[in-house]
Write an enzyme that holds these catalytic residues in place. Sequence first.
Site, mmCIF file in Angstrom:
data_model
loop_
_atom_site.group_PDB
_atom_site.id
_atom_site.type_symbol
_atom_site.label_atom_id
_atom_site.label_comp_id
_atom_site.label_asym_id
_atom_site.label_seq_id
_atom_site.Cartn_x
_atom_site.Cartn_y
_atom_site.Cartn_z
ATOM 1 N N SER A 86 41.175 48.187 51.193
ATOM 2 C CA SER A 86 40.940 47.126 50.705
ATOM 3 C C SER A 86 40.429 47.144 48.721
ATOM 4 O O SER A 86 40.658 45.753 48.104
ATOM 5 C CB SER A 86 40.582 45.801 50.951
ATOM 6 N N THR A 188 38.159 42.890 51.474
ATOM 7 C CA THR A 188 38.045 42.820 49.927
ATOM 8 C C THR A 188 36.991 42.483 50.100
ATOM 9 O O THR A 188 36.451 41.348 50.816
ATOM 10 C CB THR A 188 38.659 41.551 49.255
ATOM 11 N N THR A 206 38.364 43.631 44.255
ATOM 12 C CA THR A 206 39.820 44.241 45.539
ATOM 13 C C THR A 206 40.780 44.847 44.839
ATOM 14 O O THR A 206 40.859 45.311 44.040
ATOM 15 C CB THR A 206 40.508 43.223 45.851
ATOM 16 N N ARG A 216 51.571 42.625 41.013
ATOM 17 C CA ARG A 216 50.813 41.577 41.289
ATOM 18 C C ARG A 216 49.733 41.143 40.821
ATOM 19 O O ARG A 216 49.022 42.043 41.119
ATOM 20 C CB ARG A 216 51.468 41.496 42.978
ATOM 21 N N GLY A 218 45.886 39.016 42.711
ATOM 22 C CA GLY A 218 45.951 37.327 43.049
ATOM 23 C C GLY A 218 44.758 36.548 42.594
ATOM 24 O O GLY A 218 44.834 37.164 41.912
ATOM 25 N N ASP A 219 43.451 36.323 43.667
ATOM 26 C CA ASP A 219 42.691 35.694 43.204
ATOM 27 C C ASP A 219 41.527 36.427 42.600
ATOM 28 O O ASP A 219 40.508 35.552 42.127
ATOM 29 C CB ASP A 219 42.166 34.627 44.519
ATOM 30 N N THR A 239 38.571 35.547 50.624
ATOM 31 C CA THR A 239 38.908 36.776 50.864
ATOM 32 C C THR A 239 40.611 36.285 51.721
ATOM 33 O O THR A 239 40.441 35.225 51.915
ATOM 34 C CB THR A 239 38.109 38.071 51.737
ATOM 35 N N GLY A 240 41.518 36.844 51.561
ATOM 36 C CA GLY A 240 43.229 36.861 52.526
ATOM 37 C C GLY A 240 43.675 36.337 51.104
ATOM 38 O O GLY A 240 43.508 36.704 50.094
HETATM 39 C C1 SD4 Z 1 44.464 39.250 47.004
HETATM 40 N N1 SD4 Z 1 42.351 37.805 48.162
HETATM 41 O O1 SD4 Z 1 44.302 39.867 46.605
HETATM 42 C C2 SD4 Z 1 42.966 39.168 47.272
HETATM 43 C C3 SD4 Z 1 42.761 40.078 49.041
HETATM 44 C C4 SD4 Z 1 41.635 40.211 49.946
HETATM 45 O O2 SD4 Z 1 40.660 40.971 51.961
HETATM 46 O O3 SD4 Z 1 41.121 39.706 49.798
HETATM 47 N N2 SD4 Z 1 41.753 41.403 51.230
HETATM 48 O O4 SD4 Z 1 44.625 38.454 47.218
#
Ligand code: SD4
Length: 325
Positions: A86, A188, A206, A216, A218-219, A239-240
């Site tokens: 990740s 992550t 990440t 794309r 993410g956060d 994370t997530g």
């Molecule tokens: C995302 N938050 O790109 C990250 C992914 C993640 O454990 O946290 N994975 O959305």
Amino acid sequence: MKRRTFIKNTTLSGTGIALGAAALGCTENKNTTTVNKDASLPLVIATWNVPNATEAAWHVLNKQGSSLDAIEQGCRVEEADVDNQSVGKGGRPDRDGKVTLDACIMDTAGNYGAVVCVQNIKHPISVARKVMEETPHVLMAGKGAEQFAIESGFKPENLLTEASKQQWEEWKKTSKYEPIINIENHDTIGMLAIDTNGNIAGGCTTSGLAYKMAGRVGDSPIIGSGLFIDNEIGGATATGMGEEVLKTVGSFLIVELMRQGKSPQQACEEGIRRIVAKGNYDNFQVAYIAMNKAGATGYYSIHPGFSATINKNGENMNHISNSHT
Ligand code: SD4
């Protein structure tokens, strides 16, 4: 009625006790609590079970190093670990087979640097730091970020390992675009550190959602969402499922809740509540960790399965998080 499961922490006493002790400026020592003013400093907390990363950060902190250096060194450990799919090298690719990395860092003065969708560079956390310290900008993307990294001395390399390539090829056979975080894609690393001077810094790095659409983001690299530090108050990181964190500006929210008097634990729980209040959270995971100026920590997730690693006094402890479901 929502089911609320409390999983016992693996090593320490319950969260409430841990927080109470930290609020008092105490150390927990298995069965006893000893009052000791600066006992909780320095300290590092990271998402998931990442003892090598927190240990690397601890070594910096223990030598009176800055929280910023600790964050960079800690995050680099996971970026270099090809078994962590990740983060960094070995990360799972996007649906076109390209490994694209996101990272950000914040220092104790509230400065921020980030890179998004950068390819071929193993240590985006260090590039993010360079963006923060050596450019007039805060956020660089894609090719420009890669070019900046190479010009700054980073060596380009192929980040797609054979293992990640094979899994991606397997996934392509069905081509079902169903990235569910915590099942196929977690680890992550979000990290918060407080040094001996009581100054807080943070970082997040990440490869993002596995098999995401090209482009794309993410956060994780976005200030206020994947990470926020206010050295007067504390820090938070996530994370997530990044889309959900972005929509609630989760890390900024948590720091602001701590400013209003909530403990790191209470603030993380409220951050999660803002997401679950919208409903439809069965198929994704989000988790937060937080830290305040006293060195008290908190961690909370939507679903079970999340844990946070804390290194205090050179000792790593992996804490199973409580969760909403
Ligand atoms: C995302 N938050 O790109 C990250 C992914 C993640 O454990 O946290 N994975 O959305």
